[in-house]
Design a protein around this motif. Structure first.
Motif, PDB file in Angstrom:
ATOM      1  N   PHE A  72       4.338  -5.559   6.596  1.00  0.00           N
ATOM      2  CA  PHE A  72       4.310  -6.836   5.885  1.00  0.00           C
ATOM      3  C   PHE A  72       2.906  -7.440   5.949  1.00  0.00           C
ATOM      4  O   PHE A  72       2.374  -7.889   4.933  1.00  0.00           O
ATOM      5  CB  PHE A  72       5.327  -7.795   6.501  1.00  0.00           C
ATOM      6  N   ASN A  73       2.284  -7.404   7.120  1.00  0.00           N
ATOM      7  CA  ASN A  73       0.921  -7.917   7.250  1.00  0.00           C
ATOM      8  C   ASN A  73      -0.050  -7.127   6.380  1.00  0.00           C
ATOM      9  O   ASN A  73      -0.951  -7.696   5.766  1.00  0.00           O
ATOM     10  CB  ASN A  73       0.465  -7.882   8.714  1.00  0.00           C
ATOM     11  N   GLU A  74       0.145  -5.805   6.325  1.00  0.00           N
ATOM     12  CA  GLU A  74      -0.701  -4.961   5.478  1.00  0.00           C
ATOM     13  C   GLU A  74      -0.527  -5.324   4.002  1.00  0.00           C
ATOM     14  O   GLU A  74      -1.489  -5.376   3.246  1.00  0.00           O
ATOM     15  CB  GLU A  74      -0.364  -3.491   5.708  1.00  0.00           C
ATOM     16  N   LEU A  75       0.703  -5.590   3.598  1.00  0.00           N
ATOM     17  CA  LEU A  75       0.962  -5.985   2.215  1.00  0.00           C
ATOM     18  C   LEU A  75       0.241  -7.297   1.882  1.00  0.00           C
ATOM     19  O   LEU A  75      -0.382  -7.422   0.831  1.00  0.00           O
ATOM     20  CB  LEU A  75       2.467  -6.137   1.974  1.00  0.00           C
ATOM     21  N   LEU A  76       0.302  -8.255   2.791  1.00  0.00           N
ATOM     22  CA  LEU A  76      -0.400  -9.518   2.573  1.00  0.00           C
ATOM     23  C   LEU A  76      -1.907  -9.308   2.490  1.00  0.00           C
ATOM     24  O   LEU A  76      -2.592  -9.962   1.690  1.00  0.00           O
ATOM     25  CB  LEU A  76      -0.066 -10.517   3.680  1.00  0.00           C
ATOM     26  N   SER A  77      -2.433  -8.387   3.291  1.00  0.00           N
ATOM     27  CA  SER A  77      -3.874  -8.089   3.262  1.00  0.00           C
ATOM     28  C   SER A  77      -4.276  -7.384   1.972  1.00  0.00           C
ATOM     29  O   SER A  77      -5.366  -7.596   1.461  1.00  0.00           O
ATOM     30  CB  SER A  77      -4.260  -7.205   4.448  1.00  0.00           C
ATOM     31  N   THR A  78      -3.382  -6.551   1.447  1.00  0.00           N
ATOM     32  CA  THR A  78      -3.662  -5.810   0.214  1.00  0.00           C
ATOM     33  C   THR A  78      -3.665  -6.723  -1.005  1.00  0.00           C
ATOM     34  O   THR A  78      -4.384  -6.479  -1.972  1.00  0.00           O
ATOM     35  CB  THR A  78      -2.619  -4.685   0.026  1.00  0.00           C
ATOM     36  N   PHE A  79      -2.866  -7.773  -0.960  1.00  0.00           N
ATOM     37  CA  PHE A  79      -2.750  -8.713  -2.077  1.00  0.00           C
ATOM     38  C   PHE A  79      -3.093 -10.130  -1.594  1.00  0.00           C
ATOM     39  O   PHE A  79      -2.227 -11.007  -1.540  1.00  0.00           O
ATOM     40  CB  PHE A  79      -1.329  -8.673  -2.659  1.00  0.00           C
ATOM     41  N   PRO A  80      -4.362 -10.381  -1.262  1.00  0.00           N
ATOM     42  CA  PRO A  80      -4.723 -11.670  -0.667  1.00  0.00           C
ATOM     43  C   PRO A  80      -4.480 -12.871  -1.582  1.00  0.00           C
ATOM     44  O   PRO A  80      -4.124 -13.943  -1.093  1.00  0.00           O
ATOM     45  CB  PRO A  80      -6.208 -11.517  -0.325  1.00  0.00           C
ATOM     46  N   ASP A  81      -4.643 -12.699  -2.886  1.00  0.00           N
ATOM     47  CA  ASP A  81      -4.406 -13.834  -3.794  1.00  0.00           C
ATOM     48  C   ASP A  81      -2.934 -14.232  -3.806  1.00  0.00           C
ATOM     49  O   ASP A  81      -2.598 -15.414  -3.813  1.00  0.00           O
ATOM     50  CB  ASP A  81      -4.869 -13.504  -5.211  1.00  0.00           C
ATOM     51  N   ILE A  82      -2.061 -13.238  -3.818  1.00  0.00           N
ATOM     52  CA  ILE A  82      -0.621 -13.524  -3.795  1.00  0.00           C
ATOM     53  C   ILE A  82      -0.240 -14.148  -2.456  1.00  0.00           C
ATOM     54  O   ILE A  82       0.498 -15.128  -2.402  1.00  0.00           O
ATOM     55  CB  ILE A  82       0.189 -12.242  -4.047  1.00  0.00           C
TER      56      ILE A  82
END
Length: 161
Positions: A4-14
């Protein structure tokens, strides 16, 4: 939670929009954080990782896991359960009966319940299945266990799965 943290890092604008309450207009939120197993299951079933999805699709996933308001442990342990709206309003995913309200898409919902077991209390969240009340019909009926104690962050609380 690492996926989940990786997903947030991959899509910082979202992530910034979600975590600064832009998407819901709420001052505090509850995030139901998917487990790493949930990300693995998605990849197994779809042949691609969640991180390979388009920004709008990832935004919808994150909005589905976001509940307006900071729900406390006592909020999610109500005797008859709790039907909570999510921040997901994309009409593509409108699976509720009467899914529009004066032309606006109603949010998707989750049902959160608490049961006592021999090992202690279990908190479960599930999409409302087609067998549920017409007023809260939503999703496919998937069920996950949540941690009983929320984590805190500046924008509200989160519960791990």
């Amino acid at each position: 939670m690492s996926d989940f943290n990786e997903l947030l890092s991959t899509f910082p604008d979202i992530a910034a929009g979600l975590l600064t309450n832009i998407s819901t207009g709420s001052s505090r939120q509850t995030i139901l954080v998917p487990s790493n197993d949930a990300f693995d299951d998605y990849q197994r079933q779809n042949g691609a990782s969640v991180g390979s999805l388009s920004s709008p699709d990832v935004g919808n996933i994150l909005n589905y896991h976001t509940l307006p308001g900071a729900l406390s442990s006592s909020d999610i342990q109500q005797p008859n359960g709790l039907v909570a709206e999510t921040a997901l309003r994309d009409p593509t995913y409108a699976r509720r009966e009467n899914a529009t309200d004066a032309g606006d898409s109603l949010p998707q919902v989750v049902y959160i319940s608490s049961t006592e077991t021999a090992l202690g209390r279990k908190i479960k969240a599930r999409q409302i299945s087609a067998l549920s009340s017409v007023d809260v019909r939503s999703g496919e009926g998937n069920e996950v266990e949540l941690e009983q104690t929320p984590g805190n962050w500046s924008g509200g609380v989160f519960y791990g799965q």
